[in-house]
Design an enzyme around this catalytic site. Structure first.
Site, short mmCIF file in Angstrom:
data_model
loop_
_atom_site.label_atom_id
_atom_site.label_comp_id
_atom_site.label_asym_id
_atom_site.label_seq_id
_atom_site.Cartn_x
_atom_site.Cartn_y
_atom_site.Cartn_z
N GLU A 1 64.38 -40.02 -12.36
CA GLU A 1 65.38 -40.30 -13.39
C GLU A 1 65.45 -39.11 -14.33
O GLU A 1 64.58 -38.22 -14.31
CB GLU A 1 65.05 -41.58 -14.16
N HIS B 1 73.34 -45.67 -22.84
CA HIS B 1 73.19 -45.33 -21.42
C HIS B 1 74.50 -44.74 -20.94
O HIS B 1 75.57 -45.28 -21.23
CB HIS B 1 72.83 -46.59 -20.62
N ARG C 1 69.53 -38.23 -21.66
CA ARG C 1 70.53 -39.28 -21.66
C ARG C 1 71.56 -39.13 -22.79
O ARG C 1 72.75 -39.36 -22.59
CB ARG C 1 69.78 -40.60 -21.86
N HIS D 1 72.26 -49.17 -25.27
CA HIS D 1 71.26 -49.53 -24.27
C HIS D 1 69.89 -49.83 -24.85
O HIS D 1 69.20 -50.76 -24.39
CB HIS D 1 71.16 -48.36 -23.29
N ARG E 1 64.52 -42.11 -25.96
CA ARG E 1 63.53 -42.62 -25.01
C ARG E 1 63.70 -42.00 -23.62
O ARG E 1 64.81 -41.90 -23.10
CB ARG E 1 63.69 -44.14 -24.90
#
Ligand code: SIN
Length: 524
Positions: A120, A248, A294, A355, A390
């Site tokens: 990821e 997200h 992200r 998110h 995060r």
């Protein structure tokens, strides 16, 4: 309306996603009497249930130091080093001991001898354990099944926490004011009979999950409205970093899809983002392209949507995947097919969605908050692991590690004396003439909160937008408080009170922080 019977227990846990469930399991094993409440109809329903990507462990060529570096780089350097150390050093062992050995979670394998490690964004190694694309569901169902075998665990579904019980605030005894403020449990609404019961406990763990459903578009279930942050704030616990709301980059763009997530592991398998006319664009924003942090990917999509006057961009897995798409992503495949999109053949329309909240109730390395007797674990807490942003798939791990640690601490500090009785504490106050609630009002108030947050305190913030959000929310809060005092006790009204308070916490924090960092981006 009469008050329901009160309950006394050794440990009250509010919420039972992975953080609450792992706290319950650890406490149950140590012999404590545990009451776990959830506002949902089934204990499995939680943010955890919907987690697709997976849980961070350590891959083949990996090391805790590498994980630590990735967490801190993604978090934009404001992570709490001690907490990051704990997660990186202890995480793998807890995953192995609890999830693999004890709960026997069937993580996907790349061969009979090896677990499969997914990739990821922000990770320098493939290190994410998963069960195809339904990791959270499998873990959550197993946890609840195991907890049901413990006779010292009581699971109360359809019970909504209304407020934390604190002394002296809820005490009838004026002498209590001389003592340190302490959380002694919670006022809890039984949604079946609409009565509020006092649940007393020397230790309360908040595990209520996040608050992304205060935004119009979210990947979270609609129940993620931040009950825990609101209750902790009212009780006087310290709350920090609420401006760091992570969006997200890729939720499914479809009228009926309710923010269904297209996991980052899809980009980990090579999927590329494209404009509506088929051009890739991430190379113009970040050298890691689709696997950049992200927040950067989200802002790039947002910008491309504005430039092309479009409500979505495309995520193209079909043209790039080297895997068997249906086998690797069965849930995403099936869900998209339901909406007429065959991800093995065509690109997926996607849009960013709120998110994850990187801030929350600040806790120490054992999950202890600044309020005596109150612990917080999982998304509602701020351990400092995430800093300003995060790293993907660290949330299930943080919930598991801190859930377990909090209960270990509580078990070793447990004093069986029950200090409070009903006669010491105020009963819940019901208004004399309870007004029936009008769903039209509640729906409209939620729409106002959610669109205000999305438009003014969302992906790209400006001072003007935030000031406007503050003014609108302050006014709305005033009206909702009045409504709350007069209305019949109902989970919908309680939820609205929690939600508006959390929206304010996010907005005020964003106004007070002029520096763009990680997930908080303020355009000057
Ligand atoms: C995802 O699967 O993309 C979500 C993972 C996460 O948010 O940690």
């Amino acid at each position: 309306m009469v008050k329901d019977k009160s309950i006394s227990t050794d440990l009250l846990i509010i919420g039972c996603g992975i953080a609450g469930a792992s706290a319950a399991l650890e406490a149950a094993k140590s012999g404590l009497r545990v009451v776990v409440i959830t506002k949902n109809l089934t204990p499995e329903e939680s943010n955890t249930f919907y987690a697709q990507g997976g849980i961070v462990s350590l891959g083949h060529d990996d090391h805790p130091e590498l994980l630590k570096e990735d967490i801190i780089e993604t978090g934009d350097g404001i992570n709490y080093p001690e907490a990051v150390e704990i997660l990186s050093n202890e995480g793998k062992k807890i995953v192995d001991d609890i999830l693999i050995k004890e709960l026997k979670i069937p993580f996907s394998r790349s061969s009979p001898d090896s677990l499969d490690y997914a990739q990821e964004a922000g990770h320098s190694r493939r290190r994410i354990l998963h069960i195809k694309d339904t990791t959270g569901k499998t873990i959550e169902e197993k946890f609840i099944k195991v907890l049901k075998n413990y006779s010292n665990v009581t699971l109360l579904s359809d019970h909504t926490a209304v407020d934390l019980l604190t002394v002296p605030h809820h005490s009838k005894n004026p002498v209590a004011y001389y003592k340190e403020t302490q959380c002694i449990g919670a006022y809890v609404l039984d949604n079946q009979n609409k009565k509020v019961k006092n649940i007393y406990s020397p230790f309360t763990i908040l595990a209520t999950g996040g608050c992304s459903a205060v935004y119009l578009y979210t990947s979270n279930p609609q129940g993620a409205i931040g009950d825990g942050y609101a209750m902790a704030y009212r009780a006087g616990a310290r709350i920090v970093n609420m401006e760091y709301i992570q969006f997200h980059p890729t939720s499914l763009f479809h009228r009926d899809a309710d923010g269904f997530l297209i996991s980052e592991t899809v980009r980990g398998e090579g999927a590329r983002l494209k404009t509506k006319d088929g051009q890739t664009f991430m190379e113009n924003y970040n050298e890691k392209r689709e696997l950049g942090p992200r927040d950067e990917v989200t802002r790039a999509i947002y910008e491309e949507m504005i430039n092309s006057n479009s409500n979505y961009v495309f995520l193209d897995l079909a043209s790039y995947a080297k895997i068997d798409i249906k086998k690797r992503f069965p849930n995403i495949y099936q869900t998209c097919i339901k909406y007429g999109i065959d991800i093995t053949k065509e690109p997926i329309p996607v849009v960013p969605a709120a998110h994850y909240c990187c801030g929350g109730v600040i806790v120490d390395i054992w999950g202890k908050s600044s309020l005596k007797g109150l612990f917080a674990v999982g998304e509602v807490s701020c351990t400092g692991v995430h800093g300003a942003n995060r790293l993907a798939s660290t949330s299930l791990l943080e919930g598991l590690v801190w859930g377990t640690r909090a209960s270990k601490y509580i078990a070793s500090h447990f004093d069986p004396g029950a200090p409070y009785r009903d006669s010491d504490i105020h009963e819940w106050y019901y208004p004399e003439k309870e007004e029936e609630i009008d769903p039209a009002l509640i729906n409209q108030d939620w729409l106002s909160v959610r669109s205000t947050m999305w438009n003014y305190a969302g992906i790209i913030r400006t001072r003007k937008r935030l000031e406007r959000a503050k003014a609108d929310l302050d006014y709305l809060r005033h009206r909702i408080e009045k409504f709350y005092k007069e209305a019949r006790m109902d989970a919908k009204v309680v939820g609205l009170k929690h939600g508006i308070q959390v929206a304010q916490l996010i907005t005020y924090a964003a106004i007070n922080n002029p520096e763009s960092r990680g997930a908080h981006f303020i355009k000057t």
